[in-house]
Design an enzyme around this catalytic site. Structure first.
Site, PDB file in Angstrom:
ATOM      1  N   ASP A  62      -4.765  -6.638   3.657  1.00  0.00           N
ATOM      2  CA  ASP A  62      -4.197  -5.385   3.175  1.00  0.00           C
ATOM      3  C   ASP A  62      -4.327  -4.396   4.327  1.00  0.00           C
ATOM      4  O   ASP A  62      -5.428  -3.932   4.642  1.00  0.00           O
ATOM      5  CB  ASP A  62      -4.963  -4.899   1.942  1.00  0.00           C
ATOM      6  CG  ASP A  62      -4.443  -3.578   1.392  1.00  0.00           C
ATOM      7  OD1 ASP A  62      -3.691  -2.880   2.111  1.00  0.00           O
ATOM      8  OD2 ASP A  62      -4.793  -3.232   0.252  1.00  0.00           O
ATOM      9  N   TYR A 154       8.864   8.318   2.205  1.00  0.00           N
ATOM     10  CA  TYR A 154       9.192   7.284   3.195  1.00  0.00           C
ATOM     11  C   TYR A 154       9.524   7.912   4.546  1.00  0.00           C
ATOM     12  O   TYR A 154       9.019   7.473   5.590  1.00  0.00           O
ATOM     13  CB  TYR A 154      10.367   6.454   2.697  1.00  0.00           C
ATOM     14  CG  TYR A 154      10.743   5.313   3.608  1.00  0.00           C
ATOM     15  CD1 TYR A 154      10.018   4.121   3.577  1.00  0.00           C
ATOM     16  CD2 TYR A 154      11.807   5.420   4.496  1.00  0.00           C
ATOM     17  CE1 TYR A 154      10.348   3.063   4.421  1.00  0.00           C
ATOM     18  CE2 TYR A 154      12.146   4.368   5.334  1.00  0.00           C
ATOM     19  CZ  TYR A 154      11.415   3.193   5.289  1.00  0.00           C
ATOM     20  OH  TYR A 154      11.745   2.165   6.130  1.00  0.00           O
TER      21      TYR A 154
END
Length: 247
Positions: A62, A154
């Site tokens: 991760d 984003y």
């Protein structure tokens, strides 16, 4: 371009652009660490490289977690013998959403996965990269240069990636080169996740002068070039692989 003898770590290597990047490095002679949060997907990429007579390992990580990133780097160095190229490619999309409707959870997740991950990767990989005059590549986006509707979190994460790339290029020269790649909308499983009421895949394609989306291979070819000796004088750039979108 020749990657013989190099060790390359690609995050998000289980699918899409990351998979193509890992395979392209493998096909040009690099030993590749294929890192992904999805162990099975990382293993599939590793096997694809090995089936073409390449050298690869799979690493589950991760990239938003410091301990995972540190272990990912250590495994790469231990099992493949060093580190020449770190490609911070892993990222997640944002479905087009008005900024007032974006949750804090969504914002934090996008920043952590898309931007913090590059900081963590650089932090833990830097001692090894400095030993070998290595290269850092960061996957940003054309959205960092020409934003689209409804992608506030984003765009912030990818704009940050471009700024971080330039900062690191300045800070780490002449020992380590650092560049970003800014792909336009690309034919990956992630693409549909960006669509919404005000942003369709057709809308994306219609704004590209070359009248086509990018492919993962387009991005992979750019990555191998930027990591190569042929790009030895290139650092701090954000290479637009965009079919003219950012004109």
């Amino acid at each position: 371009m020749d990657s013989d003898g190099r060790v390359v770590l690609v995050t998000g290597a289980g699918s899409g652009m990351g998979k193509a990047i890992a395979r392209e490095f493998g096909s040009t002679g690099a030993a590749v660490a294929c890192a992904d949060i999805d162990r099975r997907a990382a293993t599939e990429t590793k096997r694809a490289i090995q089936s073409a007579d390449g050298d690869a390992i799979a690493v589950e990580a991760d990239v938003s977690e410091s301990e995972d990133v540190q272990e990912m780097i250590e495994r790469t160095v231990s099992e493949l013998g060093g580190l020449d190229v770190l490609h911070n490619n892993a990222g997640i999309p944002q479905r087009a959403t008005p900024v007032e409707d974006v949750s804090e959870e969504t914002w934090d997740q996008l920043i952590d996965v898309n931007l913090k991950s590059a900081f963590l990767g650089t932090k833990h990989a830097l001692p090894h990269l400095r030993e070998r005059n290595g290269v850092i590549l960061n996957t940003a986006s054309t959205a960092a240069i020409r934003p689209r509707t409804g992608l506030s979190a984003y765009v912030a994460s990818k704009g940050g990636m471009v700024a971080l790339t330039k900062q690191l290029a300045k800070e780490l020269a002449p020992d380590v080169r650092v560049n970003a790649i800014c792909p336009v909308a690309t034919e990956t499983p992630m693409l549909d996740e960006f669509s919404g009421a005000d942003l369709s895949v057709g809308d994306m394609e219609s704004t590209i002068p070359m009248e086509q989306l990018a492919t993962p291979q387009d991005v992979a070819t750019a990555a191998v070039f930027l990591a190569s000796d042929e790009a030895d004088m290139i650092t701090g750039t954000a290479l637009e692989v965009d079919g003219g979108r950012d004109i």
